[in-house]
Design an enzyme around this catalytic site. Structure first.
Site, short mmCIF file in Angstrom:
data_model
loop_
_atom_site.label_atom_id
_atom_site.label_comp_id
_atom_site.label_asym_id
_atom_site.label_seq_id
_atom_site.Cartn_x
_atom_site.Cartn_y
_atom_site.Cartn_z
N TYR A 90 0.84 -1.20 0.00
CA TYR A 90 0.00 0.00 0.00
C TYR A 90 0.88 1.25 0.00
O TYR A 90 0.55 2.24 -0.66
CB TYR A 90 -0.94 0.00 1.21
CG TYR A 90 -2.03 -1.03 1.10
CD1 TYR A 90 -3.16 -0.79 0.34
CD2 TYR A 90 -1.92 -2.25 1.75
CE1 TYR A 90 -4.17 -1.74 0.22
CE2 TYR A 90 -2.92 -3.21 1.65
CZ TYR A 90 -4.04 -2.95 0.88
OH TYR A 90 -5.03 -3.89 0.77
N CYS A 121 -6.66 -5.33 -7.56
CA CYS A 121 -6.45 -4.89 -6.18
C CYS A 121 -5.86 -6.01 -5.32
O CYS A 121 -5.26 -5.74 -4.29
CB CYS A 121 -7.74 -4.34 -5.58
SG CYS A 121 -9.11 -5.50 -5.60
N HIS A 122 -6.01 -7.26 -5.77
CA HIS A 122 -5.44 -8.39 -5.02
C HIS A 122 -3.91 -8.36 -5.03
O HIS A 122 -3.29 -9.01 -4.20
CB HIS A 122 -5.95 -9.73 -5.59
CG HIS A 122 -5.60 -9.95 -7.02
ND1 HIS A 122 -6.33 -9.42 -8.06
CD2 HIS A 122 -4.58 -10.64 -7.60
CE1 HIS A 122 -5.79 -9.80 -9.21
NE2 HIS A 122 -4.73 -10.52 -8.96
N GLU A 148 -1.14 -16.34 -10.07
CA GLU A 148 -0.33 -15.43 -10.88
C GLU A 148 1.17 -15.57 -10.61
O GLU A 148 1.97 -14.92 -11.27
CB GLU A 148 -0.75 -13.99 -10.62
CG GLU A 148 -2.14 -13.68 -11.10
CD GLU A 148 -2.53 -12.22 -10.89
OE1 GLU A 148 -1.71 -11.42 -10.41
OE2 GLU A 148 -3.69 -11.88 -11.21
#
Length: 157
Positions: A90, A121-122, A148
């Protein structure tokens, strides 16, 4: 007119909403009825999402049309720049947006992202590497990051 479709994914039922202006919502539900006939305006989104889950797609190419404040849209645009298989904290995302002190506002905007997976957003985690907050549930965030991950673990036995 907003159209909707519900499709099965490895993480639950994905609800897609959109119109000629683009895709406005993708959310995940624990259960629900699957749409038998996909509305034409959502066909490409459904196809691309299915490719993603099969491991055949790492980038989406759709017109996105989420509803949010200007600040939220700025954060969501920044999320689109996080490469597949990578994560940002973040704090890193706040720095990319030009204000490291805006970390809480950035986290709040991240949590309001209406386009699950396509606006990734993950891929945003805590500064210590922890899987913090995810509207779809931390088990889904973990699954998506593992899906991913460029590192594949092979069996030792």
């Amino acid at each position: 007119m907003i159209e909707a479709a519900y499709i099965k994914t490895p993480l639950g039922i994905a609800k897609l909403e959109g119109d000629e202006g683009g895709l406005s919502v993708i959310s995940v539900l624990d259960d629900g009825e699957i749409t038998e006939v996909i509305p034409e305006v959502l066909e490409d989104a459904v196809y691309q999402l299915q490719e993603y889950f099969r491991g055949e797609r790492t980038k989406f190419s759709l017109t996105l049309n989420p509803t949010g404040t200007e600040f939220q849209k700025k954060v969501w645009d920044a999320l689109l720049q996080i490469p597949y298989g990578k994560t940002y904290s973040y704090l890193e995302l706040s720095k990319v947006l030009g204000d490291p002190k805006a970390i809480r506002a950035v986290a709040a905007a991240n949590g309001k992202n209406p386009l699950w997976i396509m606006v990734p957003c993950h891929r945003v985690i805590g500064s210590d590497g922890s899987l913090t907050g995810y509207a779809g549930g931390l088990h889904r965030k973990k699954w998506l990051l593992e899906h991913e991950s460029p590192v594949t673990q092979t069996s030792l036995f």
